[in-house]
Design an enzyme around this catalytic site. Structure first.
Site, PDB file in Angstrom:
ATOM      1  N   GLY A  18      15.243 -17.936  14.084  1.00 31.95           N
ATOM      2  CA  GLY A  18      14.481 -16.935  13.250  1.00 31.95           C
ATOM      3  C   GLY A  18      13.052 -16.958  13.375  1.00 31.95           C
ATOM      4  O   GLY A  18      12.407 -16.775  12.260  1.00 31.95           O
ATOM      5  N   SER A  19      12.634 -16.966  14.457  1.00 30.08           N
ATOM      6  CA  SER A  19      11.141 -16.749  14.661  1.00 30.08           C
ATOM      7  C   SER A  19      10.605 -15.685  14.480  1.00 30.08           C
ATOM      8  O   SER A  19       9.432 -15.198  13.620  1.00 30.08           O
ATOM      9  CB  SER A  19      10.657 -17.507  16.053  1.00 30.08           C
ATOM     10  OG  SER A  19      10.943 -16.377  17.001  1.00 30.08           O
ATOM     11  N   ASN A  20      11.294 -14.425  14.636  1.00 32.19           N
ATOM     12  CA  ASN A  20      10.886 -13.176  14.119  1.00 32.19           C
ATOM     13  C   ASN A  20      10.809 -13.001  12.477  1.00 32.19           C
ATOM     14  O   ASN A  20       9.979 -12.433  12.165  1.00 32.19           O
ATOM     15  CB  ASN A  20      11.627 -11.823  14.921  1.00 32.19           C
ATOM     16  CG  ASN A  20      10.928 -11.679  16.236  1.00 32.19           C
ATOM     17  OD1 ASN A  20      10.166 -11.126  16.538  1.00 32.19           O
ATOM     18  ND2 ASN A  20      11.958 -12.090  17.151  1.00 32.19           N
ATOM     19  N   MET A  97      23.002 -11.934  15.936  1.00 33.92           N
ATOM     20  CA  MET A  97      23.838 -11.814  17.156  1.00 33.92           C
ATOM     21  C   MET A  97      25.080 -11.209  17.042  1.00 33.92           C
ATOM     22  O   MET A  97      26.152 -12.107  17.083  1.00 33.92           O
ATOM     23  CB  MET A  97      23.828 -13.295  17.946  1.00 33.92           C
ATOM     24  CG  MET A  97      22.714 -13.918  18.019  1.00 33.92           C
ATOM     25  SD  MET A  97      21.651 -12.698  19.180  1.00 33.92           S
ATOM     26  CE  MET A  97      22.515 -13.326  20.842  1.00 33.92           C
ATOM     27  N   ARG A  98      25.340 -10.085  16.393  1.00 32.02           N
ATOM     28  CA  ARG A  98      26.818  -9.806  16.231  1.00 32.02           C
ATOM     29  C   ARG A  98      26.817  -8.021  16.320  1.00 32.02           C
ATOM     30  O   ARG A  98      25.705  -7.672  15.370  1.00 32.02           O
ATOM     31  CB  ARG A  98      27.083 -10.253  14.578  1.00 32.02           C
ATOM     32  CG  ARG A  98      28.163  -9.629  14.057  1.00 32.02           C
ATOM     33  CD  ARG A  98      29.263 -11.073  13.916  1.00 32.02           C
ATOM     34  NE  ARG A  98      30.404 -10.464  13.581  1.00 32.02           N
ATOM     35  CZ  ARG A  98      31.493 -10.959  13.850  1.00 32.02           C
ATOM     36  NH1 ARG A  98      31.693 -11.934  14.379  1.00 32.02           N
ATOM     37  NH2 ARG A  98      32.644 -10.267  13.336  1.00 32.02           N
ATOM     38  N   HIS A 116      14.558  -5.456  20.272  1.00 33.17           N
ATOM     39  CA  HIS A 116      15.368  -5.991  21.351  1.00 33.17           C
ATOM     40  C   HIS A 116      14.103  -6.439  22.540  1.00 33.17           C
ATOM     41  O   HIS A 116      13.186  -5.521  22.543  1.00 33.17           O
ATOM     42  CB  HIS A 116      16.004  -4.669  21.857  1.00 33.17           C
ATOM     43  CG  HIS A 116      16.701  -4.882  23.218  1.00 33.17           C
ATOM     44  ND1 HIS A 116      17.865  -5.508  23.352  1.00 33.17           N
ATOM     45  CD2 HIS A 116      16.625  -4.280  24.305  1.00 33.17           C
ATOM     46  CE1 HIS A 116      18.416  -5.529  24.524  1.00 33.17           C
ATOM     47  NE2 HIS A 116      17.485  -4.669  25.309  1.00 33.17           N
TER      48      HIS A 116
END
Ligand code: GRF
Length: 199
Positions: A18-20, A97-98, A116
């Site tokens: 969760g760095s973004n 990631m899904r 992305h």
């Protein structure tokens, strides 16, 4: 109109570190997204996502539905049910990631945004930095795009080039790229919210 009324409301989806997400929360608190955005929810499909603790430390509502072992559509319908009790303008994917099912994409048509770590004209799927590193590129392009029913095939909203020439490891490429992502995602969201970027 009061400031509150014009604020865009977002739900951030994560699966891991969760760095973004953290960069967005910082910008909402005191940066480029201040007074224009409110994070109503951080959702994760994994209870062990490290970013959940970060989100809580910012006082953000967090919710988890484990996706493991569930069929894509069945899981996404559960998420849609959960989201029904929130009001938001956009879903902001930040390391989620899904792959989203058609029912989910249709429910939130043109309201799901993703970052992305490569040029989506050239590379889809995970391991975008590995691709840039292994194909010995001089630069790569971080892409913010709308999510459609394909994998990283939605309309490109903005791209930023990262010079990776002379870097000597994948870790360096990732580090430099992520630093750009952290600024670029919020800058792009700002432009979407002000209407400078039209969806
Ligand atoms: C980022 O590289 C993002 O571009 C990609 O997944 C990674 C997530 O990292 N979609 P983080 O969880 O935001 O640290």
């Amino acid at each position: 109109m009061s400031e509150h009324k014009i604020k865009k409301r977002i739900a951030i989806f994560i699966s891991g570190r969760g760095s973004n997400m953290k960069a967005i929360l910082d910008n909402v608190q005191s940066g480029i997204l201040k007074d224009m955005c409110e994070v109503v929810l951080v959702f994760s499909n994994r209870a062990d996502a490290k970013g959940l603790e970060t989100a809580k430390s910012y006082g953000i509502d967090t919710k988890v539905i484990e996706s493991s072992g569930k069929k894509r559509t069945e899981f996404d319908k559960q998420v849609i049910d959960l989201l029904g009790s929130y009001q938001f303008d956009y879903i902001v994917l930040a390391g989620y990631m899904r792959i989203l099912s058609p029912v989910f994409v249709d429910t939130y048509k043109n309201r799901i945004i993703n970052i992305h770590p490569a040029d989506t004209n050239l590379y889809h799927g995970i391991h975008g930095y590995e691709w840039a590193w292994e194909s010995k590129r001089d630069s790569t392009k971080i892409t913010v795009h709308l999510v459609d029913k394909g994998v990283d095939t939605g309309k490109i909203l903005s791209q930023r080039e990262v010079d990776i020439k002379g870097l000597t490891s994948l870790e360096q490429v990732e580090e430099k790229g992520l630093k750009v992502e952290h600024e670029f995602y919020s800058e792009t969201l700002n432009k979407i919210f002000t209407g400078e970027i039209v969806i």
